[in-house]
Motif scaffolding. Sequence first.
Motif, PDB file in Angstrom:
ATOM      1  N   LEU A  15       0.838  -1.202   0.000  1.00 19.01           N
ATOM      2  CA  LEU A  15       0.000   0.000   0.000  1.00 19.01           C
ATOM      3  C   LEU A  15       0.872   1.250   0.000  1.00 19.01           C
ATOM      4  N   ARG A  16       1.868   1.271   0.868  1.00 17.17           N
ATOM      5  CA  ARG A  16       2.775   2.425   0.949  1.00 17.17           C
ATOM      6  C   ARG A  16       3.478   2.644  -0.388  1.00 17.17           C
ATOM      7  N   ASP A  17       4.013   1.574  -0.976  1.00 21.96           N
ATOM      8  CA  ASP A  17       4.715   1.697  -2.248  1.00 21.96           C
ATOM      9  C   ASP A  17       3.763   2.136  -3.366  1.00 21.96           C
ATOM     10  N   HIS A  18       2.548   1.633  -3.340  1.00 24.08           N
ATOM     11  CA  HIS A  18       1.554   2.030  -4.343  1.00 24.08           C
ATOM     12  C   HIS A  18       1.301   3.535  -4.263  1.00 24.08           C
ATOM     13  N   LEU A  19       1.116   4.040  -3.052  1.00 27.03           N
ATOM     14  CA  LEU A  19       0.859   5.474  -2.877  1.00 27.03           C
ATOM     15  C   LEU A  19       2.092   6.317  -3.178  1.00 27.03           C
ATOM     16  N   MET A  20       3.291   5.781  -2.929  1.00 24.55           N
ATOM     17  CA  MET A  20       4.523   6.535  -3.172  1.00 24.55           C
ATOM     18  C   MET A  20       4.928   6.516  -4.640  1.00 24.55           C
ATOM     19  N   VAL A  21       4.834   5.342  -5.271  1.00 23.97           N
ATOM     20  CA  VAL A  21       5.415   5.165  -6.600  1.00 23.97           C
ATOM     21  C   VAL A  21       4.355   5.222  -7.707  1.00 23.97           C
ATOM     22  N   GLN A  22       3.352   4.356  -7.605  1.00 23.53           N
ATOM     23  CA  GLN A  22       2.368   4.293  -8.675  1.00 23.53           C
ATOM     24  C   GLN A  22       1.380   5.460  -8.661  1.00 23.53           C
ATOM     25  N   ARG A  23       1.020   5.947  -7.474  1.00 27.41           N
ATOM     26  CA  ARG A  23      -0.026   6.967  -7.401  1.00 27.41           C
ATOM     27  C   ARG A  23       0.311   8.159  -6.496  1.00 27.41           C
ATOM     28  N   PRO A  24       1.478   8.766  -6.653  1.00 32.19           N
ATOM     29  CA  PRO A  24       1.762   9.955  -5.850  1.00 32.19           C
ATOM     30  C   PRO A  24       0.845  11.122  -6.219  1.00 32.19           C
ATOM     31  N   ASP A  25       0.163  11.008  -7.370  1.00 30.63           N
ATOM     32  CA  ASP A  25      -0.762  12.045  -7.813  1.00 30.63           C
ATOM     33  C   ASP A  25      -2.051  12.069  -7.003  1.00 30.63           C
ATOM     34  N   VAL A  26      -2.375  10.970  -6.332  1.00 32.99           N
ATOM     35  CA  VAL A  26      -3.598  10.934  -5.529  1.00 32.99           C
ATOM     36  C   VAL A  26      -3.397  11.843  -4.315  1.00 32.99           C
ATOM     37  N   GLN A  27      -4.245  12.821  -4.202  1.00 33.79           N
ATOM     38  CA  GLN A  27      -4.113  13.811  -3.151  1.00 33.79           C
ATOM     39  C   GLN A  27      -4.617  13.269  -1.812  1.00 33.79           C
ATOM     40  N   ASN A  28      -3.984  13.701  -0.741  1.00 35.68           N
ATOM     41  CA  ASN A  28      -4.404  13.274   0.592  1.00 35.68           C
ATOM     42  C   ASN A  28      -5.863  13.617   0.862  1.00 35.68           C
ATOM     43  N   ILE A  29      -6.306  14.777   0.418  1.00 31.86           N
ATOM     44  CA  ILE A  29      -7.702  15.147   0.672  1.00 31.86           C
ATOM     45  C   ILE A  29      -8.649  14.184  -0.035  1.00 31.86           C
ATOM     46  N   ASP A  30      -8.270  13.707  -1.229  1.00 25.92           N
ATOM     47  CA  ASP A  30      -9.116  12.731  -1.919  1.00 25.92           C
ATOM     48  C   ASP A  30      -9.172  11.411  -1.155  1.00 25.92           C
ATOM     49  N   LEU A  31      -8.025  10.993  -0.600  1.00 24.79           N
ATOM     50  CA  LEU A  31      -8.023   9.794   0.241  1.00 24.79           C
ATOM     51  C   LEU A  31      -8.939   9.990   1.451  1.00 24.79           C
ATOM     52  N   MET A  32      -8.870  11.168   2.064  1.00 27.52           N
ATOM     53  CA  MET A  32      -9.716  11.446   3.235  1.00 27.52           C
ATOM     54  C   MET A  32     -11.197  11.411   2.859  1.00 27.52           C
ATOM     55  N   ILE A  33     -11.531  11.987   1.721  1.00 25.24           N
ATOM     56  CA  ILE A  33     -12.930  12.013   1.283  1.00 25.24           C
ATOM     57  C   ILE A  33     -13.429  10.594   1.032  1.00 25.24           C
ATOM     58  N   LEU A  34     -12.643   9.807   0.318  1.00 28.69           N
ATOM     59  CA  LEU A  34     -13.091   8.479  -0.086  1.00 28.69           C
ATOM     60  C   LEU A  34     -12.922   7.408   0.980  1.00 28.69           C
ATOM     61  N   ALA A  35     -11.794   7.462   1.707  1.00 29.09           N
ATOM     62  CA  ALA A  35     -11.469   6.361   2.611  1.00 29.09           C
ATOM     63  C   ALA A  35     -11.463   6.745   4.083  1.00 29.09           C
ATOM     64  N   GLY A  36     -11.449   8.033   4.371  1.00 28.86           N
ATOM     65  CA  GLY A  36     -11.429   8.463   5.766  1.00 28.86           C
ATOM     66  C   GLY A  36     -10.048   8.421   6.395  1.00 28.86           C
ATOM     67  N   PHE A  37      -9.013   8.214   5.578  1.00 24.44           N
ATOM     68  CA  PHE A  37      -7.636   8.275   6.065  1.00 24.44           C
ATOM     69  C   PHE A  37      -6.754   8.716   4.911  1.00 24.44           C
ATOM     70  N   CYS A  38      -5.549   9.157   5.246  1.00 22.23           N
ATOM     71  CA  CYS A  38      -4.606   9.591   4.220  1.00 22.23           C
ATOM     72  C   CYS A  38      -3.197   9.150   4.601  1.00 22.23           C
ATOM     73  N   ARG A  39      -2.231   9.597   3.843  1.00 22.52           N
ATOM     74  CA  ARG A  39      -0.840   9.241   4.129  1.00 22.52           C
ATOM     75  C   ARG A  39      -0.418   9.716   5.517  1.00 22.52           C
ATOM     76  N   ASN A  40      -0.895  10.882   5.922  1.00 24.83           N
ATOM     77  CA  ASN A  40      -0.548  11.384   7.254  1.00 24.83           C
ATOM     78  C   ASN A  40      -1.110  10.475   8.340  1.00 24.83           C
ATOM     79  N   CYS A  41      -2.308   9.953   8.131  1.00 31.23           N
ATOM     80  CA  CYS A  41      -2.883   8.998   9.084  1.00 31.23           C
ATOM     81  C   CYS A  41      -2.008   7.748   9.159  1.00 31.23           C
ATOM     82  N   LEU A  42      -1.589   7.246   7.994  1.00 27.99           N
ATOM     83  CA  LEU A  42      -0.706   6.075   7.981  1.00 27.99           C
ATOM     84  C   LEU A  42       0.572   6.358   8.766  1.00 27.99           C
ATOM     85  N   ALA A  43       1.125   7.551   8.576  1.00 26.60           N
ATOM     86  CA  ALA A  43       2.345   7.917   9.307  1.00 26.60           C
ATOM     87  C   ALA A  43       2.081   7.981  10.808  1.00 26.60           C
TER      88      ALA A  43
END
Length: 97
Positions: A15-43
């Motif tokens: 998951l981390r590698d996917h968000l870092m390498v394949q999809r760095p374009d996905v914005q944290n706010i979009d993750l928050m809207i759709l999933a309720g968490f973002c990269r900062n939450c993972l950290a």
Amino acid sequence: MTDTTELEAATFRRLRDHLMVQRPDVQNIDLMILAGFCRNCLADWYREAAEASGQPMTRDEAREAVYGMPFAEFKARHQAEATPEQLAAFEARTRSS
């Protein structure tokens, strides 16, 4: 037989590698809207797990582990300002939660 912890760790790394390498374009706010968490939450969860196991870790260290680079560098490279539409969707999601 593989331990559940090993499977969970491998899944997290993917998951981390996917968000870092394949999809760095996905914005944290979009993750928050759709999933309720973002990269900062993972950290934050990563840091909490480290501390629970007796390994002190700063917020910046945890973010670098999740982002694959210092947070400021990731932000400069990949993070755009939230649009009015994103902010409205985020607000609507937080109201409905």
